[in-house]
Design a protein around this motif. Structure first.
Motif, PDB file in Angstrom:
ATOM      1  N   UNK A  31      93.230  30.543  77.152  1.00 23.62           N
ATOM      2  CA  UNK A  31      92.871  31.462  76.068  1.00 23.62           C
ATOM      3  C   UNK A  31      93.705  31.163  74.831  1.00 23.62           C
ATOM      4  N   UNK A  32      94.983  30.870  75.022  1.00 21.88           N
ATOM      5  CA  UNK A  32      95.849  30.537  73.894  1.00 21.88           C
ATOM      6  C   UNK A  32      95.389  29.248  73.212  1.00 21.88           C
ATOM      7  N   UNK A  33      94.946  28.260  73.989  1.00 20.25           N
ATOM      8  CA  UNK A  33      94.453  27.009  73.408  1.00 20.25           C
ATOM      9  C   UNK A  33      93.204  27.263  72.570  1.00 20.25           C
ATOM     10  N   UNK A  34      92.305  28.106  73.060  1.00 18.21           N
ATOM     11  CA  UNK A  34      91.089  28.429  72.308  1.00 18.21           C
ATOM     12  C   UNK A  34      91.445  29.150  71.007  1.00 18.21           C
ATOM     13  N   UNK A  35      92.398  30.073  71.075  1.00 17.35           N
ATOM     14  CA  UNK A  35      92.826  30.792  69.869  1.00 17.35           C
ATOM     15  C   UNK A  35      93.421  29.829  68.852  1.00 17.35           C
ATOM     16  N   UNK A  36      94.233  28.875  69.305  1.00 16.20           N
ATOM     17  CA  UNK A  36      94.807  27.874  68.396  1.00 16.20           C
ATOM     18  C   UNK A  36      93.691  27.055  67.743  1.00 16.20           C
ATOM     19  N   UNK A  37      92.668  26.714  68.505  1.00 16.30           N
ATOM     20  CA  UNK A  37      91.542  25.975  67.943  1.00 16.30           C
ATOM     21  C   UNK A  37      90.821  26.754  66.861  1.00 16.30           C
ATOM     22  N   UNK A  38      90.624  28.066  67.076  1.00 16.00           N
ATOM     23  CA  UNK A  38      89.968  28.878  66.058  1.00 16.00           C
ATOM     24  C   UNK A  38      90.868  29.075  64.838  1.00 16.00           C
ATOM     25  N   UNK A  39      92.168  29.125  65.040  1.00 10.51           N
ATOM     26  CA  UNK A  39      93.088  29.210  63.900  1.00 10.51           C
ATOM     27  C   UNK A  39      93.023  27.929  63.075  1.00 10.51           C
ATOM     28  N   UNK A  40      92.931  26.784  63.758  1.00 11.12           N
ATOM     29  CA  UNK A  40      92.790  25.512  63.039  1.00 11.12           C
ATOM     30  C   UNK A  40      91.484  25.457  62.250  1.00 11.12           C
ATOM     31  N   UNK A  41      90.460  26.141  62.735  1.00  9.87           N
ATOM     32  CA  UNK A  41      89.160  26.139  62.065  1.00  9.87           C
ATOM     33  C   UNK A  41      89.111  27.073  60.861  1.00  9.87           C
ATOM     34  N   UNK A  42      90.018  28.008  60.774  1.00  9.24           N
ATOM     35  CA  UNK A  42      89.950  29.008  59.704  1.00  9.24           C
ATOM     36  C   UNK A  42      90.503  28.462  58.393  1.00  9.24           C
ATOM     37  N   UNK A  43      90.244  29.186  57.337  1.00  5.82           N
ATOM     38  CA  UNK A  43      90.743  28.808  56.021  1.00  5.82           C
ATOM     39  C   UNK A  43      89.631  28.740  54.999  1.00  5.82           C
ATOM     40  N   UNK A  44      90.006  28.780  53.739  1.00  2.00           N
ATOM     41  CA  UNK A  44      89.039  28.781  52.652  1.00  2.00           C
ATOM     42  C   UNK A  44      88.947  27.435  51.937  1.00  2.00           C
ATOM     43  N   UNK A  45      89.938  26.607  52.067  1.00  2.00           N
ATOM     44  CA  UNK A  45      89.938  25.363  51.288  1.00  2.00           C
ATOM     45  C   UNK A  45      89.265  24.223  52.062  1.00  2.00           C
ATOM     46  N   UNK A  46      88.545  23.387  51.337  1.00  2.00           N
ATOM     47  CA  UNK A  46      87.914  22.156  51.840  1.00  2.00           C
ATOM     48  C   UNK A  46      87.225  22.340  53.194  1.00  2.00           C
ATOM     49  N   UNK A  47      86.002  22.808  53.139  1.00  2.00           N
ATOM     50  CA  UNK A  47      85.251  23.115  54.360  1.00  2.00           C
ATOM     51  C   UNK A  47      84.955  21.866  55.184  1.00  2.00           C
ATOM     52  N   UNK A  48      84.945  20.691  54.573  1.00  2.00           N
ATOM     53  CA  UNK A  48      84.635  19.457  55.292  1.00  2.00           C
ATOM     54  C   UNK A  48      85.887  18.670  55.668  1.00  2.00           C
ATOM     55  N   UNK A  49      86.976  19.344  55.840  1.00  2.00           N
ATOM     56  CA  UNK A  49      88.230  18.709  56.240  1.00  2.00           C
ATOM     57  C   UNK A  49      88.116  18.220  57.694  1.00  2.00           C
ATOM     58  N   UNK A  50      88.789  17.115  58.001  1.00  2.00           N
ATOM     59  CA  UNK A  50      88.747  16.537  59.350  1.00  2.00           C
ATOM     60  C   UNK A  50      89.302  17.524  60.373  1.00  2.00           C
ATOM     61  N   UNK A  51      90.298  18.285  59.978  1.00  2.00           N
ATOM     62  CA  UNK A  51      90.897  19.266  60.885  1.00  2.00           C
ATOM     63  C   UNK A  51      89.869  20.317  61.310  1.00  2.00           C
ATOM     64  N   UNK A  52      89.014  20.736  60.369  1.00  2.00           N
ATOM     65  CA  UNK A  52      88.048  21.791  60.660  1.00  2.00           C
ATOM     66  C   UNK A  52      86.788  21.275  61.339  1.00  2.00           C
ATOM     67  N   UNK A  53      86.396  20.061  61.070  1.00  2.00           N
ATOM     68  CA  UNK A  53      85.134  19.551  61.603  1.00  2.00           C
ATOM     69  C   UNK A  53      85.296  18.708  62.859  1.00  2.00           C
ATOM     70  N   UNK A  54      86.490  18.202  63.143  1.00  2.00           N
ATOM     71  CA  UNK A  54      86.668  17.321  64.293  1.00  2.00           C
ATOM     72  C   UNK A  54      87.755  17.814  65.249  1.00  2.00           C
ATOM     73  N   UNK A  55      88.943  18.031  64.733  1.00  2.00           N
ATOM     74  CA  UNK A  55      90.080  18.353  65.599  1.00  2.00           C
ATOM     75  C   UNK A  55      89.953  19.748  66.202  1.00  2.00           C
ATOM     76  N   UNK A  56      89.648  20.759  65.387  1.00  2.00           N
ATOM     77  CA  UNK A  56      89.566  22.133  65.875  1.00  2.00           C
ATOM     78  C   UNK A  56      88.476  22.315  66.934  1.00  2.00           C
ATOM     79  N   UNK A  57      87.263  21.791  66.746  1.00  2.00           N
ATOM     80  CA  UNK A  57      86.267  21.939  67.819  1.00  2.00           C
ATOM     81  C   UNK A  57      86.663  21.238  69.115  1.00  2.00           C
ATOM     82  N   UNK A  58      87.339  20.105  69.015  1.00  2.00           N
ATOM     83  CA  UNK A  58      87.810  19.421  70.220  1.00  2.00           C
ATOM     84  C   UNK A  58      88.845  20.275  70.940  1.00  2.00           C
TER      85      UNK A  58
END
Length: 74
Positions: A31-58
């Protein structure tokens, strides 16, 4: 007539839990790993960032897979 009771009335049943303490610990970690992934996905800047589109979903998918492992671990 004979009395055919199979167990005394006051006999205590020992109930075993389906999951052990280790299963619950692994589930909390997943559960903590999933929460960290959603935290990595959040934010307002640069929606097409590699962190948000690749790393966080993985990370989120790994957390869900780890959760399945935690449930199925014997």
């Amino acid at each position: 007539m004979t009395d055919k009771r199979t167990a005394p009335v006051n006999q205590e049943r020992k109930s075993e839990l389906v999951f052990t303490k280790k299963n619950y610990q692994l589930l909390i970690i997943s559960i903590a790993i999933v929460v960290v992934g959603f935290i990595l996905m959040s934010g307002q800047n640069d929606i097409y960032d590699v962190r948000k589109t690749l790393i966080a979903p993985i990370v989120v998918l790994f957390g869900f897979a780890f959760g399945v492992y935690a449930i199925l671990k014997k």
